[in-house]
Design a protein around this motif. Sequence first.
Motif: not given
Length: 660
Positions: A284-302
Amino acid sequence: MSGKHNEQRTRFNSRSGKTGGTGPKGPDEALGRPVEKANNFKGTLKRLIRYFRPYKINIITVLIFALFSTTFTIVAPKISAKAINKLTDGVVAKIALSQAASGDPGISMAQAHLSPDKLEYLNRVIQETGGKVDFSYIGYILLILLGVYVLSALFTFVMQYVMSGVAQKTVFEMRRDVDDKLARLPLKYFDSKTHGEILSRVTNDIDTISSTLQQSLTQLITSILQIIGFIVMMLSISPLLTVIVLVTLPLYVGSTAFVAKKSQKYFAAQQKEIGELSGHVEEMYTGHKIVKAFGHERQSVEKFNQINEGLYDAGWKAQFVSGIMFPLMNFVSNLGYVLICVIGGIWVAKNRLNLGDITAFISYSRSFTMPIIQTANIANIIQSTIACAERVFEVLDEQEEIPDGPAAGVLQSPRGEVEFERVNFRYLDNEPLIEDISLKVQKGDSIAIVGPTGAGKTTMVNLLLRFYEMNGGAIKIDGVDIRDIQRKALRGMFGMVLQDTWLFNGTIRENIAYGREGASMKDIVRAAKAAHADHFIRTLPDGYETILNEEATNISQGQKQLLTIARAILADPAILILDEATSSVDTRTEVLIQKAMTNLMEGRTSFIIAHRLSTIKEAKTILVMNHGAIIEQGNHQELLARKGFYFELYNSQFTQKAVV
């Protein structure tokens, strides 16, 4: 390299799947934890012991000092018992004389009813002490006791000091052997292992060995000596009380083993959850830009919360169950303690034991269980350590590159003529890759190699540099088989610029100078200018002395590529290998670099691997590869005119400007 043949590279040698670990650092940390065992414990232990051979005298010194240190520690309670006995005798005699001097008939009558043993004891202490406490004797004993503890501490210090030297020297030799071995291993070893696995063996596993040698080994020696010494000293005081202590021991060991077995599965689950959590966080921290770009923050936190809850559940169970161990041990230990106190108290009252003796015995009995626990736990640590050593020795036993033959020489002033004669190669025996390739390259020719992913383009370069050995045929440089040239000299003829940039933690000047040993600052600047890197370097705060961080993230990807090109220019090789060298730079910079490369390649043989076909139009010869074979050969115009595989590749990249 990717695709089918990249998959071959990662499959041709099975992985163990082990990544090693730091292992427990002390005896208490092994309680209840899963123990990793070596496949060949005896053989690995013998091999590890060989590293101690140069330090036999040191090991003997450690054993001798451990013996003396433990002996002094063991005899201390027995010596202190003498002071307690002398103090008790003095007090008893003083009270008896005081009562006799009072003339109380009741006291005289009570003394008359004393048993013969007690009367004998009373008369003896009165005669020996004169009704006074011998503080001078007690002080003398205390001085001896102080000296014993000081000597024990000194011997322990020397033991630890010598053992630290042995441990660090041993690990130094082991690290050096592994590093030397890694330098001799072929590229196929690194292609078949993950970087994490190799690093774990070189760092974590060797650190575990170092910790065990420095701490656990001396603890094991002293614990065994303490067990023997405590039993001897307890037997010298009271064999019957010693039997009581030994009778409680099986109950003590059994309860400990029961709890340890129960807690192991929870510790195993805890380690599994920690691994999953670490992997998730790293991703998640390596690809945090991709996570944010695709709006997957909630899924990541879950997902993090899910893994974290699993870790919490396994963690508290592991800690709770293992935490029961010490209260349980104390309970069993206290059972023996109560029996000893009751029986010992009765014997003291009956003058069968002195107060100092029973005090010393209680001290021994309370200390007796700790070295037993340490020995059991250190045995587990040694099991894990031997497993770590086995993984290190697996690296040392890996098949090395075929050594240079005795007739292998050095090409003086190489011209750069290259010839492939019916070359065959495969990563897996049952899956051919390159079959019967023949090619002749003259000095100064620029050879472009194109084709789909997995066609074998990079493999040809790997064979040219002898990163892999051919299964058949021959590759010659200036008419000399590359197997008859020393590897170092062979690879020194080549300059490489790869798609994946590699820069180390150091200054920009040092990174460029990596291309040629002893390069002057003038040469470095000239190479940077030729690679069109000088301008951006001078705009940095410290210019050529700017320090690149570990991942070189303080400059852009394109700037990294420019530095690697400057490094290749500085090397001034006879043969150039450019593997997608301009893929990470913008179009304008690419044009400038192409001009610099044209000047650089003049008079030099060049192999250019490219997916962007616009970059190889000027190549003298273009080799079109597919499935490990050269299916087309010619210059850009010739290949387009044939309207074959190259024609389709080229048009697929320029659909808006289709070539007819």
